[in-house]
Design a protein around this motif. Structure first.
Motif, PDB file in Angstrom:
ATOM      1  N   THR A   1     -22.935 -83.733  54.305  1.00 30.51           N
ATOM      2  CA  THR A   1     -23.614 -82.463  54.580  1.00 30.51           C
ATOM      3  C   THR A   1     -24.336 -82.422  55.922  1.00 30.51           C
ATOM      4  O   THR A   1     -24.751 -81.345  56.348  1.00 30.51           O
ATOM      5  N   GLN A   2     -24.544 -83.565  56.534  1.00 29.61           N
ATOM      6  CA  GLN A   2     -25.342 -83.666  57.766  1.00 29.61           C
ATOM      7  C   GLN A   2     -26.791 -83.233  57.528  1.00 29.61           C
ATOM      8  O   GLN A   2     -27.470 -82.769  58.444  1.00 29.61           O
ATOM      9  N   ARG A   3     -27.257 -83.358  56.295  1.00 28.72           N
ATOM     10  CA  ARG A   3     -28.636 -83.035  55.938  1.00 28.72           C
ATOM     11  C   ARG A   3     -29.291 -84.280  55.357  1.00 28.72           C
ATOM     12  O   ARG A   3     -28.617 -85.185  54.868  1.00 28.72           O
ATOM     13  N   THR A   4     -30.629 -84.319  55.398  1.00 28.33           N
ATOM     14  CA  THR A   4     -31.348 -85.493  54.913  1.00 28.33           C
ATOM     15  C   THR A   4     -31.322 -85.565  53.386  1.00 28.33           C
ATOM     16  O   THR A   4     -31.191 -84.538  52.707  1.00 28.33           O
ATOM     17  N   LEU A   5     -31.483 -86.763  52.890  1.00 28.24           N
ATOM     18  CA  LEU A   5     -31.537 -86.968  51.447  1.00 28.24           C
ATOM     19  C   LEU A   5     -32.757 -86.277  50.847  1.00 28.24           C
ATOM     20  O   LEU A   5     -32.712 -85.811  49.705  1.00 28.24           O
ATOM     21  N   ASP A   6     -33.849 -86.164  51.621  1.00 27.89           N
ATOM     22  CA  ASP A   6     -35.050 -85.469  51.150  1.00 27.89           C
ATOM     23  C   ASP A   6     -34.786 -83.996  50.862  1.00 27.89           C
ATOM     24  O   ASP A   6     -35.492 -83.385  50.063  1.00 27.89           O
ATOM     25  N   GLU A   7     -33.790 -83.414  51.512  1.00 23.62           N
ATOM     26  CA  GLU A   7     -33.475 -81.999  51.314  1.00 23.62           C
ATOM     27  C   GLU A   7     -32.531 -81.762  50.137  1.00 23.62           C
ATOM     28  O   GLU A   7     -32.357 -80.627  49.703  1.00 23.62           O
ATOM     29  N   ARG A   8     -31.912 -82.817  49.645  1.00 26.02           N
ATOM     30  CA  ARG A   8     -30.851 -82.684  48.640  1.00 26.02           C
ATOM     31  C   ARG A   8     -31.298 -81.930  47.391  1.00 26.02           C
ATOM     32  O   ARG A   8     -30.644 -80.973  46.966  1.00 26.02           O
ATOM     33  N   ALA A   9     -32.382 -82.345  46.783  1.00 25.10           N
ATOM     34  CA  ALA A   9     -32.822 -81.727  45.525  1.00 25.10           C
ATOM     35  C   ALA A   9     -33.109 -80.239  45.703  1.00 25.10           C
ATOM     36  O   ALA A   9     -32.717 -79.419  44.861  1.00 25.10           O
ATOM     37  N   ALA A  10     -33.765 -79.867  46.783  1.00 26.29           N
ATOM     38  CA  ALA A  10     -34.102 -78.462  47.007  1.00 26.29           C
ATOM     39  C   ALA A  10     -32.852 -77.618  47.246  1.00 26.29           C
ATOM     40  O   ALA A  10     -32.745 -76.495  46.742  1.00 26.29           O
ATOM     41  N   ILE A  11     -31.896 -78.155  48.001  1.00 25.87           N
ATOM     42  CA  ILE A  11     -30.662 -77.403  48.256  1.00 25.87           C
ATOM     43  C   ILE A  11     -29.858 -77.252  46.979  1.00 25.87           C
ATOM     44  O   ILE A  11     -29.375 -76.157  46.658  1.00 25.87           O
ATOM     45  N   ILE A  12     -29.717 -78.329  46.216  1.00 25.73           N
ATOM     46  CA  ILE A  12     -28.965 -78.259  44.955  1.00 25.73           C
ATOM     47  C   ILE A  12     -29.637 -77.304  43.989  1.00 25.73           C
ATOM     48  O   ILE A  12     -28.975 -76.505  43.322  1.00 25.73           O
ATOM     49  N   ASP A  13     -30.953 -77.354  43.901  1.00 24.99           N
ATOM     50  CA  ASP A  13     -31.691 -76.439  43.030  1.00 24.99           C
ATOM     51  C   ASP A  13     -31.453 -74.987  43.445  1.00 24.99           C
ATOM     52  O   ASP A  13     -31.216 -74.128  42.603  1.00 24.99           O
ATOM     53  N   PHE A  14     -31.496 -74.730  44.748  1.00 26.01           N
ATOM     54  CA  PHE A  14     -31.242 -73.371  45.237  1.00 26.01           C
ATOM     55  C   PHE A  14     -29.821 -72.931  44.898  1.00 26.01           C
ATOM     56  O   PHE A  14     -29.608 -71.821  44.412  1.00 26.01           O
ATOM     57  N   VAL A  15     -28.835 -73.783  45.153  1.00 24.09           N
ATOM     58  CA  VAL A  15     -27.445 -73.441  44.869  1.00 24.09           C
ATOM     59  C   VAL A  15     -27.259 -73.155  43.374  1.00 24.09           C
ATOM     60  O   VAL A  15     -26.621 -72.166  43.003  1.00 24.09           O
ATOM     61  N   ALA A  16     -27.825 -73.989  42.532  1.00 24.07           N
ATOM     62  CA  ALA A  16     -27.691 -73.790  41.079  1.00 24.07           C
ATOM     63  C   ALA A  16     -28.330 -72.479  40.634  1.00 24.07           C
ATOM     64  O   ALA A  16     -27.701 -71.672  39.940  1.00 24.07           O
ATOM     65  N   LYS A  17     -29.581 -72.247  41.027  1.00 18.43           N
ATOM     66  CA  LYS A  17     -30.290 -71.041  40.591  1.00 18.43           C
ATOM     67  C   LYS A  17     -29.681 -69.767  41.159  1.00 18.43           C
ATOM     68  O   LYS A  17     -29.516 -68.772  40.454  1.00 18.43           O
TER      69      LYS A  17
ATOM     70  N   SER B   1     -26.557 -69.266  42.454  1.00 16.98           N
ATOM     71  CA  SER B   1     -25.202 -68.995  41.968  1.00 16.98           C
ATOM     72  C   SER B   1     -25.234 -68.504  40.527  1.00 16.98           C
ATOM     73  O   SER B   1     -24.452 -67.625  40.144  1.00 16.98           O
ATOM     74  N   LEU B   2     -26.149 -69.028  39.734  1.00 16.20           N
ATOM     75  CA  LEU B   2     -26.302 -68.530  38.369  1.00 16.20           C
ATOM     76  C   LEU B   2     -26.731 -67.070  38.375  1.00 16.20           C
ATOM     77  O   LEU B   2     -26.152 -66.234  37.683  1.00 16.20           O
ATOM     78  N   ALA B   3     -27.731 -66.730  39.194  1.00 17.16           N
ATOM     79  CA  ALA B   3     -28.201 -65.342  39.284  1.00 17.16           C
ATOM     80  C   ALA B   3     -27.109 -64.410  39.799  1.00 17.16           C
ATOM     81  O   ALA B   3     -26.979 -63.274  39.323  1.00 17.16           O
ATOM     82  N   ASP B   4     -26.300 -64.891  40.747  1.00 10.24           N
ATOM     83  CA  ASP B   4     -25.252 -64.061  41.331  1.00 10.24           C
ATOM     84  C   ASP B   4     -24.037 -63.903  40.434  1.00 10.24           C
ATOM     85  O   ASP B   4     -23.378 -62.867  40.454  1.00 10.24           O
ATOM     86  N   GLN B   5     -23.710 -64.922  39.643  1.00  9.41           N
ATOM     87  CA  GLN B   5     -22.420 -64.953  38.954  1.00  9.41           C
ATOM     88  C   GLN B   5     -22.471 -64.878  37.431  1.00  9.41           C
ATOM     89  O   GLN B   5     -21.477 -64.523  36.817  1.00  9.41           O
ATOM     90  N   VAL B   6     -23.605 -65.242  36.822  1.00  5.87           N
ATOM     91  CA  VAL B   6     -23.668 -65.318  35.362  1.00  5.87           C
ATOM     92  C   VAL B   6     -24.925 -64.599  34.871  1.00  5.87           C
ATOM     93  O   VAL B   6     -26.034 -65.037  35.150  1.00  5.87           O
ATOM     94  N   SER B   7     -24.756 -63.542  34.137  1.00  7.57           N
ATOM     95  CA  SER B   7     -25.902 -62.815  33.599  1.00  7.57           C
ATOM     96  C   SER B   7     -26.420 -63.514  32.345  1.00  7.57           C
ATOM     97  O   SER B   7     -25.679 -63.720  31.384  1.00  7.57           O
ATOM     98  N   GLY B   8     -27.695 -63.918  32.378  1.00  2.00           N
ATOM     99  CA  GLY B   8     -28.319 -64.530  31.207  1.00  2.00           C
ATOM    100  C   GLY B   8     -27.774 -65.902  30.858  1.00  2.00           C
ATOM    101  O   GLY B   8     -27.849 -66.312  29.705  1.00  2.00           O
ATOM    102  N   GLY B   9     -27.275 -66.645  31.820  1.00  8.38           N
ATOM    103  CA  GLY B   9     -26.723 -67.960  31.542  1.00  8.38           C
ATOM    104  C   GLY B   9     -27.699 -69.081  31.849  1.00  8.38           C
ATOM    105  O   GLY B   9     -28.907 -68.871  31.991  1.00  8.38           O
ATOM    106  N   TYR B  10     -27.156 -70.266  31.935  1.00  6.11           N
ATOM    107  CA  TYR B  10     -27.958 -71.440  32.283  1.00  6.11           C
ATOM    108  C   TYR B  10     -27.074 -72.411  33.061  1.00  6.11           C
ATOM    109  O   TYR B  10     -25.855 -72.240  33.118  1.00  6.11           O
ATOM    110  N   TYR B  11     -27.699 -73.393  33.685  1.00  3.73           N
ATOM    111  CA  TYR B  11     -26.942 -74.374  34.450  1.00  3.73           C
ATOM    112  C   TYR B  11     -27.389 -75.779  34.096  1.00  3.73           C
ATOM    113  O   TYR B  11     -28.478 -75.994  33.583  1.00  3.73           O
TER     114      TYR B  11
END
Length: 130
Positions: free
Chosen positions: A90-106, A108-118
């Motif tokens: 990713t060319q990003r630091t390991l310290d950024e990993r959790a925040a980026i993954i959390d953002f992608v999960a939340k 993408s869920l909001a954009d693609q799945v109504s009332g779902g979970y990840y």
């Protein structure tokens, strides 16, 4: 006050923190930082049949994650680099990993799945409908 941009970053301190750009300056021989702006990430989706890519972008870079559509209650699986491959992939630091993954999960869920979970695993994120 007379500020001038620093040409290097202090040891042990990242030049960018997650979702906040920091610019370092010298002032009278001392290093200081100024928070410039908060830049949230955004996602775009590219569908190619049974899968595609989810592209995370922010002020720093873009990261493309492959995905496949799931089966049953699983709507999609987004593949993420494992911790040991994160920086190289990713060319990003390991310290950024959790925040980026959390953002992608939340987001993408909001954009693609109504009332779902990840669920987040080491190498992938699963999006589920209820």
């Amino acid at each position: 006050m007379n500020f001038r941009p620093a040409n290097f970053y202090p040891p042990g301190k990242p030049h960018v923190t997650t979702a906040v750009n920091i610019l370092y300056f010298y002032q009278e021989g001392h290093m200081c930082s100024l928070k410039l702006f908060k830049m949230p990430g955004k996602l775009t989706y590219n569908n190619n049949g049974r899968g595609g890519t989810v592209v995370y972008s922010d002020a720093i870079s873009e990261i493309s994650f492959d995905f496949e559509f799931g089966g049953g209650n699983c709507v999609a699986i987004i593949f993420i680099p494992a911790e040991q491959h994160w920086c190289a992939s990713t060319q990003r630091t390991l310290d950024e990993r959790a925040a980026i993954i959390d953002f992608v999960a939340k987001q993408s869920l909001a954009d693609q799945v109504s009332g779902g979970y990840y669920e987040v695993w080491d190498n992938y994120i699963e999006l589920y409908k209820k």
